[in-house]
Design an enzyme around this catalytic site. Sequence first.
Site, PDB file in Angstrom:
ATOM      1  N   TRP A   1       0.805  -1.220   0.000  1.00 21.90           N
ATOM      2  CA  TRP A   1       0.000   0.000   0.000  1.00 21.90           C
ATOM      3  C   TRP A   1       0.839   1.273   0.000  1.00 21.90           C
ATOM      4  CZ3 TRP A   1      -0.738  -4.096   3.473  1.00 21.90           C
ATOM      5  CH2 TRP A   1      -1.866  -4.898   3.239  1.00 21.90           C
ATOM      6  N   ASP A   2       2.148   1.167  -0.090  1.00 22.32           N
ATOM      7  CA  ASP A   2       3.020   2.338   0.022  1.00 22.32           C
ATOM      8  C   ASP A   2       2.834   3.030   1.363  1.00 22.32           C
ATOM      9  OD1 ASP A   2       4.929   4.191  -0.663  1.00 22.32           O
ATOM     10  OD2 ASP A   2       3.632   5.391  -1.942  1.00 22.32           O
TER      11      ASP A   2
END
Length: 717
Positions: free
Chosen positions: A376-377
């Site tokens: 998801w960064d």
Amino acid sequence: MSINPVTGNRLTGRAAACGTAALLALALAPPELLAQDASPAGDGTQAQEPAAPDAPAAARTPPGDRAARDRAPRPQPDVGRDWPFYGGGADAQRFSPLDQITPDNVAGLERAFVYRTGDMPSEAAEGKYAAETTPLKIGDALVMCSAKNVLISIDAATGEENWRYDTGVPDEAIPYSASCRGVSAYTAPELPADAPCKSRVIEGTIDAKLVAVDLADGTPCEGFGENGMVDLWTDIGERVPGWYAVTAPPAVVRGVIVTGAQVKDGQAEDAPSGVIRGFDAVTGEFLWAWDLGNPDNADGPPEGEVYTRGTPNMWATAAADEELGYVYLPMGNSSVDYYGSNRSEAENRWATSLVALDVLTGEPVWHFQTVRHDVWDYDLGSQPTLLDYPGPDGTPVPALLLPSKQGDLYILDRETGAPLTPVGEVEAPTTGDVEPEFIAESQPVSEWHVLREPELTGRDMWGFTPIDQLWCRIRFRLAEYAGYLTPPSAERRWIQYPGYNGGSDWGSVAVDTQRGVIVANYNDVPNFNRLIPREEADARGLRPINDKRPGAQGGTNAEGAGDAQAGAPYAIDVNAGWRNDVTGIPCTSPPYGGIRAIDLETGETLWDEPLGTARRNGPFGLPSGLPMKIGTPNNGGSVITQSGLVFIGAATDNLFRAIDIDTGETLWSDVLPAGGQANPITYEVDGTQYVLIAATGHHFMETPTGDYIVAYKLPDR
């Protein structure tokens, strides 16, 4: 307003926080947002103890003179009259003991001076400037870096320029942004008092240089590297401008400069290494490397080889404990954020973790992982804050506060990494059409305080007109969404909430340990994402930064907005802020950002207010001019004074504010000449307190670009 005492989440409806939907619809078109386990082994897919020490590598003899040089802990300069570190004091609390400006007189603040750095974008760099600069105040001078790493010293009382040194960064070196969040200062105890560069300013540049100049006159330190410069591209691999850049101030601990680098996300699995390196603060000599993919590279890779490619990097600002000799590294994700099945065991172990390194050896002591198998960064963007906090027996121990992009706040023992506040586990959805076997079955979560809001529902969808709102509700129902840990998908869009800008990001938090209050500003917007199958990505011409071809896309985009992720079976497309394609209005209701005071002892929310007005925002990018407080996306942090004031810019309305720490009420504001996406500071000259912020704008936040350094003080008596 009702508050959940455990999580700190608001229990009221989202739209209720800011008035009627009709007024809000006219108010806001928020900008596209800025990008960017403590287990000793294993891939981290199962629930594990939150913290444990890491086994040290085999003993080795440090190269060069590092074994002989005296690296005992040294007294650190105090914050107060000066602002000697990026985070104020060595503890990065962003707190000042100054109390001349108070809640009673702050309304009388006036501008003391406005200095202009002269660093504005050329035509080629237009739309790529976001300086994010926080100056240091040392003695009678302010020292700072501009967007493209021009080092500057000015008089702290008048703004008159003392000196400048241009490091010669070219436009082609700009990654996402021309950014330099700050510099570091170091005084060499072994040099004579009158020696050149006895006290020096140190910065990392976006073209990957480590630079040291004399604090007194800006002259390059001849004994540092080669004419005051160390080339950080050494042993990294092919030089691709914009792929490997330093945007954060280096840490200096016991005479060792510690730096990582920003590796431009989403380009390719075969990307520059995320290696962390230590250099002598006087000579610039290479001391050690922590290559998490290959610990044998501690003294550098063998001739003809490079540090392990594609490993997690540290683009954010580290924290340092001079006494322990540890540096705390907020690590990012692997070079490809949204696909993980090709990652190594080492990447899975260290990514999205806070890592404590021993600066004398470069070896890890412990690490605490905030996301397992991050797709998801959700890298760690905030600088940790050092403080004392009650240990298991109630006796205060050296601790640190760690905020995360997903909104969890943790307090850890900084000697061992053991949590001092409750940490739990949440079951994570492992569904999805891409790599369900890779997705971790559970994730750690703070049970002490969370900035994250409750999950979205169809009622939270919003728009400029009823038709827009209906369109967003349809999109919501068609998207994949199972909470903030929804796995990425390719067949249809998935909602990532909060998005990759937080929660907390590089502005970090401010802490008043005397009052026992944390002040945290945060974002509250989703991203609307989709993985792009490789065949489709190729047809769209999505290429990584090192594979530019005529007509190719990608490599120069905003983070995630069509990134190639070469080497993975999918590219990525991110709609940051989930904005309506026509109006630019988000599909979720305001507020989109806020500021919160948290009880340091209990983790309970004391107050929570939207941060930012609608004066510059509106549908189709048109400013509404409405002064109503609705909460905008924000970047940059705050500073707390002993008198009980919180100063902050950060929001997209270009206002610089003073807030009462006891109530959350805004007591004063001023319109800045450009966006205030930077951390402010406060300092004293000849008995007068000043407050200062860099108004340099931010292209991702869609605030006007500028080169202004704006200082305030009370009128002369």
